[in-house]
Scaffold this motif. Structure first.
Motif, PDB file in Angstrom:
ATOM      1  N   ILE A  41       0.840  -1.194   0.000  1.00  0.00           N
ATOM      2  CA  ILE A  41       0.000   0.000   0.000  1.00  0.00           C
ATOM      3  C   ILE A  41       0.880   1.250   0.000  1.00  0.00           C
ATOM      4  CG2 ILE A  41      -1.824   1.246   1.231  1.00  0.00           C
ATOM      5  CD1 ILE A  41      -2.749  -1.499   0.281  1.00  0.00           C
ATOM      6  N   VAL A  42       1.854   1.287   0.915  1.00  0.00           N
ATOM      7  CA  VAL A  42       2.796   2.401   1.015  1.00  0.00           C
ATOM      8  C   VAL A  42       4.195   1.818   0.948  1.00  0.00           C
ATOM      9  CG1 VAL A  42       3.653   4.276   2.457  1.00  0.00           C
ATOM     10  CG2 VAL A  42       1.210   3.753   2.426  1.00  0.00           C
ATOM     11  N   LEU A  43       4.984   2.251  -0.050  1.00  0.00           N
ATOM     12  CA  LEU A  43       6.327   1.721  -0.236  1.00  0.00           C
ATOM     13  C   LEU A  43       7.171   2.776  -0.933  1.00  0.00           C
ATOM     14  CD1 LEU A  43       8.024  -0.949  -0.014  1.00  0.00           C
ATOM     15  CD2 LEU A  43       7.329  -1.395  -2.368  1.00  0.00           C
ATOM     16  N   ASP A  44       8.265   3.194  -0.286  1.00  0.00           N
ATOM     17  CA  ASP A  44       9.100   4.210  -0.931  1.00  0.00           C
ATOM     18  C   ASP A  44      10.036   3.571  -1.955  1.00  0.00           C
ATOM     19  OD1 ASP A  44      11.479   3.324   0.364  1.00  0.00           O
ATOM     20  OD2 ASP A  44      11.166   4.713   2.024  1.00  0.00           O
ATOM     21  N   ASP A  45      10.666   4.397  -2.783  1.00  0.00           N
ATOM     22  CA  ASP A  45      11.501   3.897  -3.876  1.00  0.00           C
ATOM     23  C   ASP A  45      12.683   3.066  -3.385  1.00  0.00           C
ATOM     24  OD1 ASP A  45       9.936   4.908  -5.902  1.00  0.00           O
ATOM     25  OD2 ASP A  45      11.105   6.754  -6.128  1.00  0.00           O
ATOM     26  N   GLU A  46      13.310   3.474  -2.286  1.00  0.00           N
ATOM     27  CA  GLU A  46      14.466   2.741  -1.765  1.00  0.00           C
ATOM     28  C   GLU A  46      14.072   1.324  -1.351  1.00  0.00           C
ATOM     29  OE1 GLU A  46      17.681   2.898   1.905  1.00  0.00           O
ATOM     30  OE2 GLU A  46      16.514   4.688   1.439  1.00  0.00           O
ATOM     31  N   ASP A  47      12.954   1.194  -0.644  1.00  0.00           N
ATOM     32  CA  ASP A  47      12.486  -0.129  -0.226  1.00  0.00           C
ATOM     33  C   ASP A  47      12.029  -0.951  -1.426  1.00  0.00           C
ATOM     34  OD1 ASP A  47      13.128   0.344   2.402  1.00  0.00           O
ATOM     35  OD2 ASP A  47      11.095   0.899   2.984  1.00  0.00           O
ATOM     36  N   ARG A  48      11.429  -0.307  -2.396  1.00  0.00           N
ATOM     37  CA  ARG A  48      11.014  -1.004  -3.619  1.00  0.00           C
ATOM     38  C   ARG A  48      12.225  -1.634  -4.299  1.00  0.00           C
ATOM     39  NH1 ARG A  48      10.739   0.317  -8.974  1.00  0.00           N
ATOM     40  NH2 ARG A  48       9.109  -0.700 -10.164  1.00  0.00           N
ATOM     41  N   HIS A  49      13.320  -0.892  -4.385  1.00  0.00           N
ATOM     42  CA  HIS A  49      14.537  -1.406  -5.004  1.00  0.00           C
ATOM     43  C   HIS A  49      15.156  -2.537  -4.173  1.00  0.00           C
ATOM     44  CE1 HIS A  49      14.543   1.273  -8.379  1.00  0.00           C
ATOM     45  NE2 HIS A  49      14.405   2.315  -7.592  1.00  0.00           N
ATOM     46  N   LYS A  50      15.041  -2.479  -2.847  1.00  0.00           N
ATOM     47  CA  LYS A  50      15.521  -3.574  -2.001  1.00  0.00           C
ATOM     48  C   LYS A  50      14.765  -4.859  -2.319  1.00  0.00           C
ATOM     49  CE  LYS A  50      17.030  -0.987   2.069  1.00  0.00           C
ATOM     50  NZ  LYS A  50      16.762  -0.756   3.508  1.00  0.00           N
ATOM     51  N   ILE A  51      13.453  -4.746  -2.492  1.00  0.00           N
ATOM     52  CA  ILE A  51      12.636  -5.920  -2.810  1.00  0.00           C
ATOM     53  C   ILE A  51      13.020  -6.480  -4.174  1.00  0.00           C
ATOM     54  CG2 ILE A  51      10.287  -6.719  -3.317  1.00  0.00           C
ATOM     55  CD1 ILE A  51       9.356  -4.653  -1.195  1.00  0.00           C
ATOM     56  N   ILE A  52      13.201  -5.597  -5.144  1.00  0.00           N
ATOM     57  CA  ILE A  52      13.587  -6.033  -6.490  1.00  0.00           C
ATOM     58  C   ILE A  52      14.925  -6.752  -6.452  1.00  0.00           C
ATOM     59  CG2 ILE A  52      14.312  -5.213  -8.776  1.00  0.00           C
ATOM     60  CD1 ILE A  52      12.133  -3.013  -8.447  1.00  0.00           C
ATOM     61  N   ARG A  53      15.916  -6.204  -5.729  1.00  0.00           N
ATOM     62  CA  ARG A  53      17.232  -6.850  -5.630  1.00  0.00           C
ATOM     63  C   ARG A  53      17.111  -8.212  -4.959  1.00  0.00           C
ATOM     64  NH1 ARG A  53      18.935  -1.581  -4.249  1.00  0.00           N
ATOM     65  NH2 ARG A  53      18.970  -2.174  -2.053  1.00  0.00           N
ATOM     66  N   TYR A  54      16.310  -8.302  -3.916  1.00  0.00           N
ATOM     67  CA  TYR A  54      16.122  -9.570  -3.202  1.00  0.00           C
ATOM     68  C   TYR A  54      15.516 -10.625  -4.131  1.00  0.00           C
ATOM     69  CZ  TYR A  54      14.334 -12.995   0.087  1.00  0.00           C
ATOM     70  OH  TYR A  54      14.046 -14.160   0.735  1.00  0.00           O
ATOM     71  N   VAL A  55      14.478 -10.254  -4.854  1.00  0.00           N
ATOM     72  CA  VAL A  55      13.820 -11.195  -5.769  1.00  0.00           C
ATOM     73  C   VAL A  55      14.784 -11.632  -6.867  1.00  0.00           C
ATOM     74  CG1 VAL A  55      11.963 -11.438  -7.480  1.00  0.00           C
ATOM     75  CG2 VAL A  55      11.506 -10.372  -5.256  1.00  0.00           C
ATOM     76  N   GLN A  56      15.596 -10.714  -7.382  1.00  0.00           N
ATOM     77  CA  GLN A  56      16.567 -11.074  -8.407  1.00  0.00           C
ATOM     78  C   GLN A  56      17.576 -12.092  -7.880  1.00  0.00           C
ATOM     79  OE1 GLN A  56      17.960  -7.163  -9.467  1.00  0.00           O
ATOM     80  NE2 GLN A  56      16.577  -7.029 -11.219  1.00  0.00           N
ATOM     81  N   VAL A  57      18.013 -11.931  -6.635  1.00  0.00           N
ATOM     82  CA  VAL A  57      18.944 -12.891  -6.033  1.00  0.00           C
ATOM     83  C   VAL A  57      18.288 -14.261  -5.920  1.00  0.00           C
ATOM     84  CG1 VAL A  57      20.109 -13.507  -3.863  1.00  0.00           C
ATOM     85  CG2 VAL A  57      20.353 -11.200  -4.798  1.00  0.00           C
ATOM     86  N   ILE A  58      17.040 -14.308  -5.483  1.00  0.00           N
ATOM     87  CA  ILE A  58      16.325 -15.578  -5.340  1.00  0.00           C
ATOM     88  C   ILE A  58      16.153 -16.246  -6.700  1.00  0.00           C
ATOM     89  CG2 ILE A  58      14.146 -16.656  -4.662  1.00  0.00           C
ATOM     90  CD1 ILE A  58      16.008 -15.676  -2.352  1.00  0.00           C
ATOM     91  N   ILE A  59      15.778 -15.481  -7.715  1.00  0.00           N
ATOM     92  CA  ILE A  59      15.577 -16.036  -9.062  1.00  0.00           C
ATOM     93  C   ILE A  59      16.875 -16.595  -9.607  1.00  0.00           C
ATOM     94  CG2 ILE A  59      15.104 -15.407 -11.470  1.00  0.00           C
ATOM     95  CD1 ILE A  59      12.912 -13.534 -10.363  1.00  0.00           C
ATOM     96  N   ASN A  60      17.982 -15.931  -9.307  1.00  0.00           N
ATOM     97  CA  ASN A  60      19.285 -16.352  -9.831  1.00  0.00           C
ATOM     98  C   ASN A  60      19.957 -17.420  -8.961  1.00  0.00           C
ATOM     99  OD1 ASN A  60      19.189 -14.638 -12.069  1.00  0.00           O
ATOM    100  ND2 ASN A  60      19.896 -12.921 -10.865  1.00  0.00           N
ATOM    101  N   GLY A  61      19.249 -17.977  -8.004  1.00  0.00           N
ATOM    102  CA  GLY A  61      19.778 -19.110  -7.251  1.00  0.00           C
ATOM    103  C   GLY A  61      20.465 -18.771  -5.950  1.00  0.00           C
ATOM    104  N   GLY A  62      20.216 -17.603  -5.394  1.00  0.00           N
ATOM    105  CA  GLY A  62      20.805 -17.252  -4.107  1.00  0.00           C
ATOM    106  C   GLY A  62      22.061 -16.430  -4.251  1.00  0.00           C
ATOM    107  N   PRO A  63      22.582 -15.932  -3.123  1.00  0.00           N
ATOM    108  CA  PRO A  63      23.779 -15.092  -3.175  1.00  0.00           C
ATOM    109  C   PRO A  63      24.990 -15.896  -3.622  1.00  0.00           C
ATOM    110  CG  PRO A  63      23.118 -15.526  -0.906  1.00  0.00           C
ATOM    111  CD  PRO A  63      22.077 -16.136  -1.788  1.00  0.00           C
ATOM    112  N   ASN A  64      25.892 -15.230  -4.314  1.00  0.00           N
ATOM    113  CA  ASN A  64      27.111 -15.905  -4.814  1.00  0.00           C
ATOM    114  C   ASN A  64      28.183 -15.945  -3.757  1.00  0.00           C
ATOM    115  OD1 ASN A  64      25.914 -16.270  -7.296  1.00  0.00           O
ATOM    116  ND2 ASN A  64      26.649 -14.324  -8.076  1.00  0.00           N
TER     117      ASN A  64
END
Length: 60
Positions: A37-60
């Protein structure tokens, strides 16, 4: 909301839109879907980075 393993803490407002019980090798848990409902740009980018890590198989 806390994302592991990096432990990024997000302060946001969400609406729970779905809850599904699940069972796995570690026991019972719930799969939860939320609508932000309420999400600032910085937190939005944190979520995007987290999801990208999960999709790519976890942290390297």
């Amino acid at each position: 909301m806390v994302f592991l393993p990096q432990v990024d803490l997000l302060d946001c407002q969400c609406e729970v839109v779905r809850v599904s019980p699940c069972a796995g090798s570690v026991g019972e848990f719930y799969d939860v879907a939320v609508k932000f409902i309420v999400l600032d740009d910085e937190d939005r980018h944190k979520i995007i980075r987290y999801v990208q890590v999960i999709i790519n198989g976890g942290p390297n």
